[in-house]
Design a protein around this motif. Structure first.
Motif, PDB file in Angstrom:
ATOM      1  N   GLN A   1       4.443  -4.338 -13.932  1.00  0.00           N
ATOM      2  CA  GLN A   1       5.292  -5.136 -14.810  1.00  0.00           C
ATOM      3  C   GLN A   1       5.504  -6.497 -14.154  1.00  0.00           C
ATOM      4  OE1 GLN A   1       8.571  -3.256 -16.966  1.00  0.00           O
ATOM      5  NE2 GLN A   1       8.049  -1.327 -15.963  1.00  0.00           N
ATOM      6  N   LEU A   2       5.694  -7.514 -14.986  1.00  0.00           N
ATOM      7  CA  LEU A   2       5.825  -8.883 -14.489  1.00  0.00           C
ATOM      8  C   LEU A   2       6.797  -9.642 -15.379  1.00  0.00           C
ATOM      9  CD1 LEU A   2       4.770 -11.275 -12.681  1.00  0.00           C
ATOM     10  CD2 LEU A   2       2.975 -11.576 -14.402  1.00  0.00           C
ATOM     11  N   TRP A   3       7.735 -10.328 -14.734  1.00  0.00           N
ATOM     12  CA  TRP A   3       8.727 -11.122 -15.448  1.00  0.00           C
ATOM     13  C   TRP A   3       8.790 -12.503 -14.813  1.00  0.00           C
ATOM     14  CZ3 TRP A   3       9.829  -6.367 -13.127  1.00  0.00           C
ATOM     15  CH2 TRP A   3       9.877  -5.271 -13.995  1.00  0.00           C
TER      16      TRP A   3
ATOM     17  N   ALA B   1       0.832  -1.212   0.000  1.00  0.00           N
ATOM     18  CA  ALA B   1       0.000   0.000   0.000  1.00  0.00           C
ATOM     19  C   ALA B   1       0.860   1.253   0.000  1.00  0.00           C
ATOM     20  CB  ALA B   1      -0.930  -0.006   1.209  1.00  0.00           C
ATOM     21  N   GLY B   2       0.618   2.106  -0.976  1.00  0.00           N
ATOM     22  CA  GLY B   2       1.305   3.388  -1.053  1.00  0.00           C
ATOM     23  C   GLY B   2       2.761   3.312  -1.447  1.00  0.00           C
ATOM     24  N   ASN B   3       3.249   2.130  -1.842  1.00  0.00           N
ATOM     25  CA  ASN B   3       4.664   1.948  -2.165  1.00  0.00           C
ATOM     26  C   ASN B   3       4.871   1.547  -3.612  1.00  0.00           C
ATOM     27  OD1 ASN B   3       5.652   2.339   0.491  1.00  0.00           O
ATOM     28  ND2 ASN B   3       5.017   0.265   1.014  1.00  0.00           N
ATOM     29  N   LYS B   4       6.059   1.857  -4.104  1.00  0.00           N
ATOM     30  CA  LYS B   4       6.565   1.292  -5.347  1.00  0.00           C
ATOM     31  C   LYS B   4       7.497   0.179  -4.916  1.00  0.00           C
ATOM     32  CE  LYS B   4       6.515   5.647  -7.868  1.00  0.00           C
ATOM     33  NZ  LYS B   4       7.354   6.649  -8.547  1.00  0.00           N
ATOM     34  N   MET B   5       7.248  -1.031  -5.414  1.00  0.00           N
ATOM     35  CA  MET B   5       8.028  -2.164  -4.923  1.00  0.00           C
ATOM     36  C   MET B   5       8.303  -3.178  -6.019  1.00  0.00           C
ATOM     37  SD  MET B   5       7.308  -4.725  -1.717  1.00  0.00           S
ATOM     38  CE  MET B   5       7.346  -3.369  -0.557  1.00  0.00           C
ATOM     39  N   VAL B   6       9.522  -3.701  -6.003  1.00  0.00           N
ATOM     40  CA  VAL B   6       9.858  -4.882  -6.785  1.00  0.00           C
ATOM     41  C   VAL B   6       9.832  -6.059  -5.825  1.00  0.00           C
ATOM     42  CG1 VAL B   6      11.681  -6.116  -8.031  1.00  0.00           C
ATOM     43  CG2 VAL B   6      11.209  -3.717  -8.565  1.00  0.00           C
ATOM     44  N   LEU B   7       9.021  -7.035  -6.161  1.00  0.00           N
ATOM     45  CA  LEU B   7       8.970  -8.292  -5.422  1.00  0.00           C
ATOM     46  C   LEU B   7       9.588  -9.344  -6.332  1.00  0.00           C
ATOM     47  CD1 LEU B   7       7.823 -10.133  -3.096  1.00  0.00           C
ATOM     48  CD2 LEU B   7       5.834 -10.441  -4.585  1.00  0.00           C
ATOM     49  N   PHE B   8      10.609 -10.010  -5.825  1.00  0.00           N
ATOM     50  CA  PHE B   8      11.163 -11.125  -6.598  1.00  0.00           C
ATOM     51  C   PHE B   8      11.042 -12.383  -5.771  1.00  0.00           C
ATOM     52  CE2 PHE B   8      14.844  -9.769  -4.215  1.00  0.00           C
ATOM     53  CZ  PHE B   8      15.615 -10.897  -4.015  1.00  0.00           C
ATOM     54  N   ALA B   9      10.823 -13.492  -6.464  1.00  0.00           N
ATOM     55  CA  ALA B   9      10.640 -14.763  -5.781  1.00  0.00           C
ATOM     56  C   ALA B   9      11.685 -15.755  -6.248  1.00  0.00           C
ATOM     57  CB  ALA B   9       9.243 -15.320  -6.044  1.00  0.00           C
TER      58      ALA B   9
ATOM     59  N   ILE C   1      12.407  -3.106  -2.243  1.00  0.00           N
ATOM     60  CA  ILE C   1      12.680  -4.456  -2.732  1.00  0.00           C
ATOM     61  C   ILE C   1      12.220  -5.470  -1.687  1.00  0.00           C
ATOM     62  CG2 ILE C   1      14.470  -6.100  -3.458  1.00  0.00           C
ATOM     63  CD1 ILE C   1      14.248  -3.772  -5.323  1.00  0.00           C
ATOM     64  N   ALA C   2      11.584  -6.542  -2.166  1.00  0.00           N
ATOM     65  CA  ALA C   2      11.194  -7.637  -1.284  1.00  0.00           C
ATOM     66  C   ALA C   2      11.520  -8.957  -1.974  1.00  0.00           C
ATOM     67  CB  ALA C   2       9.708  -7.576  -0.958  1.00  0.00           C
ATOM     68  N   CYS C   3      12.055  -9.880  -1.197  1.00  0.00           N
ATOM     69  CA  CYS C   3      12.370 -11.232  -1.655  1.00  0.00           C
ATOM     70  C   CYS C   3      11.378 -12.192  -1.013  1.00  0.00           C
ATOM     71  CB  CYS C   3      13.795 -11.599  -1.249  1.00  0.00           C
ATOM     72  SG  CYS C   3      14.254 -13.310  -1.615  1.00  0.00           S
TER      73      CYS C   3
ATOM     74  N   TYR D   1       6.895  -5.682 -10.587  1.00  0.00           N
ATOM     75  CA  TYR D   1       6.945  -4.306 -10.110  1.00  0.00           C
ATOM     76  C   TYR D   1       5.510  -3.879  -9.860  1.00  0.00           C
ATOM     77  CZ  TYR D   1       7.279   0.769 -10.159  1.00  0.00           C
ATOM     78  OH  TYR D   1       7.170   2.099  -9.839  1.00  0.00           O
ATOM     79  N   ALA D   2       5.246  -3.396  -8.652  1.00  0.00           N
ATOM     80  CA  ALA D   2       3.903  -2.972  -8.280  1.00  0.00           C
ATOM     81  C   ALA D   2       3.936  -1.559  -7.723  1.00  0.00           C
ATOM     82  CB  ALA D   2       3.316  -3.923  -7.235  1.00  0.00           C
TER      83      ALA D   2
END
Length: 159
Positions: A137-139, A31-39, A70-72, A129-130
């Protein structure tokens, strides 16, 4: 169904790992953030430990300079994620998230059946990226590959 660009990320409880382990609603993280989540398919596994997580650690400041957190994520228990973060010298601000039962991963439609390798249900290797919890974006990697979810690739796509 696999998460798509424009979808809102599911609100599911994860375990946020740092010095302490605490439950956190995924919606509150985004919420309210720009974040890259990678798994990653698994903490302490070769590609994850030698290239994937280290790339995001190395380029952490470049993401932060753009206002991106960034979140892993991994389908591992929080204690494994905590030990992995310590062994990889992960900055405290890089979120390490344990999806112990794979609920968030399943809700994204990005689960990987690794039972043939004795690893059970895992996450596919991916990055997204959310903005404010909406996927922009989604990879998603092809099986056995490590290209489009790397820190370097994601940074180039966000330029």
């Amino acid at each position: 169904m696999t998460v798509q660009i424009g979808d809102t990320l599911p609100d599911i409880q994860l375990q946020k790992v740092g010095n302490d382990i605490e439950p956190v609603a995924s919606a509150s993280l985004f919420a309210g953030n720009k974040m890259v989540l990678f798994a990653v398919p698994g903490a302490f596994t070769p590609t994850c430990s030698e290239r994937h997580l280290p790339g995001f650690v190395e380029h952490f400041d470049a993401f932060r300079a753009r206002g991106i957190d960034i979140a892993c994520l991994s389908v591992n228990d929080p204690f494994v994620m905590q030990a992995w973060a310590q062994s990889q010298q992960v900055p405290a601000e890089l979120l390490m998230l344990a999806d112990g039962n794979g609920e968030f991963t399943k809700a994204l439609g990005l689960e990987l059946d690794a039972t043939a390798y004795g690893m059970g249900l895992r996450a596919k290797r991916f990055a997204l990226y959310a903005e404010d919890g909406v996927v922009r974006q989604l990879w998603v990697e092809a099986p056995g590959e490590f290209k489009v979810s790397s820190a370097e690739y994601v940074l180039a796509q966000l330029s």
